[in-house]
Design a protein around this motif. Structure first.
Motif, PDB file in Angstrom:
ATOM      1  N   HIS A   1       8.742   0.725   9.516  1.00 18.49           N
ATOM      2  CA  HIS A   1       7.635  -0.241   9.387  1.00 18.49           C
ATOM      3  C   HIS A   1       7.545  -0.747   7.971  1.00 18.49           C
ATOM      4  CE1 HIS A   1       4.987   3.087   7.807  1.00 18.49           C
ATOM      5  NE2 HIS A   1       4.433   2.069   7.175  1.00 18.49           N
TER       6      HIS A   1
ATOM      7  N   SER B   1       1.960   5.082  -1.257  1.00 15.56           N
ATOM      8  CA  SER B   1       1.982   5.780  -2.547  1.00 15.56           C
ATOM      9  C   SER B   1       3.027   5.220  -3.509  1.00 15.56           C
ATOM     10  CB  SER B   1       2.265   7.272  -2.312  1.00 15.56           C
ATOM     11  OG  SER B   1       3.484   7.402  -1.603  1.00 15.56           O
ATOM     12  N   SER B   2       4.099   4.630  -2.969  1.00  9.99           N
ATOM     13  CA  SER B   2       5.158   4.145  -3.871  1.00  9.99           C
ATOM     14  C   SER B   2       4.667   3.183  -4.950  1.00  9.99           C
ATOM     15  CB  SER B   2       6.282   3.476  -3.074  1.00  9.99           C
ATOM     16  OG  SER B   2       6.873   4.402  -2.205  1.00  9.99           O
TER      17      SER B   2
ATOM     18  N   ASP C   1      -1.333  -5.460   3.583  1.00  8.78           N
ATOM     19  CA  ASP C   1      -1.991  -4.812   4.698  1.00  8.78           C
ATOM     20  C   ASP C   1      -3.084  -3.870   4.174  1.00  8.78           C
ATOM     21  OD1 ASP C   1      -0.202  -2.834   3.671  1.00  8.78           O
ATOM     22  OD2 ASP C   1      -0.404  -1.725   5.533  1.00  8.78           O
TER      23      ASP C   1
ATOM     24  N   ALA D   1       4.451  -3.215   5.585  1.00  8.06           N
ATOM     25  CA  ALA D   1       3.039  -3.607   5.681  1.00  8.06           C
ATOM     26  C   ALA D   1       2.453  -2.703   6.772  1.00  8.06           C
ATOM     27  CB  ALA D   1       2.897  -5.101   5.958  1.00  8.06           C
TER      28      ALA D   1
ATOM     29  N   ASN E   1      -5.914   0.903   0.590  1.00  8.24           N
ATOM     30  CA  ASN E   1      -4.898   0.322  -0.291  1.00  8.24           C
ATOM     31  C   ASN E   1      -5.546  -0.430  -1.449  1.00  8.24           C
ATOM     32  OD1 ASN E   1      -2.733   1.322   1.179  1.00  8.24           O
ATOM     33  ND2 ASN E   1      -2.562  -0.526   2.444  1.00  8.24           N
TER      34      ASN E   1
ATOM     35  N   LYS F   1      13.957   8.379   2.258  1.00  9.50           N
ATOM     36  CA  LYS F   1      14.025   7.026   2.856  1.00  9.50           C
ATOM     37  C   LYS F   1      15.475   6.568   3.082  1.00  9.50           C
ATOM     38  CE  LYS F   1       9.549   6.307   2.795  1.00  9.50           C
ATOM     39  NZ  LYS F   1       8.810   5.425   1.877  1.00  9.50           N
TER      40      LYS F   1
ATOM     41  N   ARG G   1      -5.678  -0.417   5.549  1.00 14.11           N
ATOM     42  CA  ARG G   1      -6.152   0.498   6.612  1.00 14.11           C
ATOM     43  C   ARG G   1      -7.560   0.069   6.992  1.00 14.11           C
ATOM     44  NH1 ARG G   1      -3.400   4.567   3.601  1.00 14.11           N
ATOM     45  NH2 ARG G   1      -1.195   4.051   3.655  1.00 14.11           N
TER      46      ARG G   1
ATOM     47  N   GLY H   1       6.663  -2.009   1.013  1.00 12.29           N
ATOM     48  CA  GLY H   1       7.269  -0.686   1.065  1.00 12.29           C
ATOM     49  C   GLY H   1       7.963  -0.538   2.406  1.00 12.29           C
ATOM     50  N   LEU H   2       8.584   0.605   2.605  1.00 12.95           N
ATOM     51  CA  LEU H   2       9.306   0.875   3.858  1.00 12.95           C
ATOM     52  C   LEU H   2       8.913   2.254   4.353  1.00 12.95           C
ATOM     53  CD1 LEU H   2      11.614   0.231   5.913  1.00 12.95           C
ATOM     54  CD2 LEU H   2      13.184   1.357   4.279  1.00 12.95           C
TER      55      LEU H   2
ATOM     56  N   GLY I   1       0.824  -1.208   0.000  1.00 14.29           N
ATOM     57  CA  GLY I   1       0.000   0.000   0.000  1.00 14.29           C
ATOM     58  C   GLY I   1       0.854   1.251   0.000  1.00 14.29           C
TER      59      GLY I   1
ATOM     60  N   ARG J   1      -4.983  -1.215  11.924  1.00 11.20           N
ATOM     61  CA  ARG J   1      -4.639  -1.683  10.591  1.00 11.20           C
ATOM     62  C   ARG J   1      -4.898  -3.187  10.576  1.00 11.20           C
ATOM     63  NH1 ARG J   1      -0.756   1.267   7.577  1.00 11.20           N
ATOM     64  NH2 ARG J   1      -1.221   3.486   7.696  1.00 11.20           N
TER      65      ARG J   1
HETATM   66  C1  6PG Z   1       0.638   1.145   3.923  1.00  6.67           C
HETATM   67  C2  6PG Z   1       1.793   0.358   3.379  1.00  6.67           C
HETATM   68  C3  6PG Z   1       3.037   0.781   4.107  1.00  6.67           C
HETATM   69  C4  6PG Z   1       3.862   1.505   3.066  1.00  6.67           C
HETATM   70  C5  6PG Z   1       4.924   2.346   3.723  1.00  6.67           C
HETATM   71  C6  6PG Z   1       5.640   3.205   2.679  1.00  6.67           C
HETATM   72  O1  6PG Z   1      -0.456   0.601   4.064  1.00  6.67           O
HETATM   73  O2  6PG Z   1       0.868   2.356   4.140  1.00  6.67           O
HETATM   74  O3  6PG Z   1       1.602  -0.940   3.278  1.00  6.67           O
HETATM   75  O4  6PG Z   1       3.765  -0.270   4.664  1.00  6.67           O
HETATM   76  O5  6PG Z   1       4.466   0.544   2.199  1.00  6.67           O
HETATM   77  O6  6PG Z   1       4.280   3.185   4.654  1.00  6.67           O
HETATM   78  O7  6PG Z   1       4.673   4.040   2.095  1.00  6.67           O
HETATM   79  P1  6PG Z   1       5.065   4.989   0.868  1.00  6.67           P
HETATM   80  O8  6PG Z   1       5.380   4.075  -0.266  1.00  6.67           O
HETATM   81  O9  6PG Z   1       3.828   5.800   0.626  1.00  6.67           O
HETATM   82  O10 6PG Z   1       6.265   5.791   1.311  1.00  6.67           O
END
Ligand code: 6PG
Length: 244
Positions: free
Chosen positions: A149, A43-44, A72, A151, A84, A202, A74, A143-144, A41, A179
């Motif tokens: 964190h 934005s990436s 994951d 997921a 997501n 990041k 919201r 993502g990170l 989820g 979540r």
């Molecule tokens: C979520 C994602 C979360 C996301 C990171 C990075 O539900 O927000 O699963 O783990 O991958 O927060 O988010 P960005 O890609 O927006 O920086």
């Protein structure tokens, strides 16, 4: 096995990840006649989704044979801007010929987050034939977050301690919200796990997660270590700036 791929730009990173998506999904269908992918989820992923929904990638993916899941979600309705599922539906799934019965979204509209998590675990197990063993996803995209964190496994939250369940509800005090998230046992059972991280913002957290100087307690993303699978860190040069 951990592999780090560093692309010269965010666009090149997107291309590399799209190529991996094509390869991993084709290999899974060839080897096992099915393919299970968990989308991430935030934005990436939008860049990746946009690339995959167009050529040269769109026609190289057997969209109607892939089962899609989410790492994951919201705890919001499906039409909420933070959903997501909504993001993936708008940027990818509505643009490629997936089969609706193979799109396994998290029912985050269920008022009780615990019930939503149990509902999702039931959905995952059913999609994998009802086996009691831990399902092995072919590809889990992650993502990170800047706090380490991934997921919805946030630092200091109870989901990090889950060792049995495939997904759980997770109260994230920092967000003041629940979540629903895949757990480490499920993520670490995957055949391929790919973190996709871009941008200078990041760089610091990538350095903390990947450089050997491990802060105590370890950041959640550092706990992602597939027991019998490939771990990829797909970075652009900006995000990799602090790697030693
Ligand atoms: C979520 C994602 C979360 C996301 C990171 C990075 O539900 O927000 O699963 O783990 O991958 O927060 O988010 P960005 O890609 O927006 O920086």
């Amino acid at each position: 096995m951990r592999k780090i791929e560093i692309a010269d730009s965010a666009d090149m990173l997107t291309h590399i990840v799209a190529e991996q998506f094509v390869r991993v999904t084709a290999e899974a269908l060839e080897a096992r006649g099915r393919c299970t992918v968990a989308l991430s989820g935030g934005s990436s992923p939008k860049r990746l989704h946009q690339a995959l929904s167009g050529e040269p990638f769109r026609s190289r993916v057997s969209w109607d044979q892939i089962d899609f899941f989410w790492g994951d979600e919201r705890h919001v309705p499906v039409d909420h801007p933070d959903s997501n599922y909504r993001m993936a539906a708008e940027t990818l799934l509505s643009k490629v010929p997936v089969r609706p019965e193979k799109v396994h979204r998290i029912h985050s509209e269920i008022p009780d987050a615990a019930l939503a998590a149990r509902d999702y675990e039931t959905e995952i197990r059913a999609a994998f034939g009802g086996s009691s063993s831990t399902p092995r996803f072919d590809l889990i995209l992650l993502g990170l977050g800047s706090d380490g964190h991934t997921a919805s496994l946030f630092p200091g939250t109870s989901a990090l301690d889950e060792r049995r369940r495939l997904c759980v509800e997770n109260w994230v005090a920092a967000l003041g919200a629940y979540r629903i998230t895949m757990t480490l046992p499920l993520i670490n059972a995957a055949r391929t796990v790919s973190f996709v991280v871009s941008g200078a913002e990041k760089a610091a957290v990538v350095g903390r997660v990947l450089n050997e100087r491990d802060p105590a307690p370890p950041l959640p993303s550092r706990l992602v270590r597939p027991s019998d699978g490939e771990l990829w860190w797909m970075l652009d040069r900006s995000a990799a700036r602090d790697l030693s």
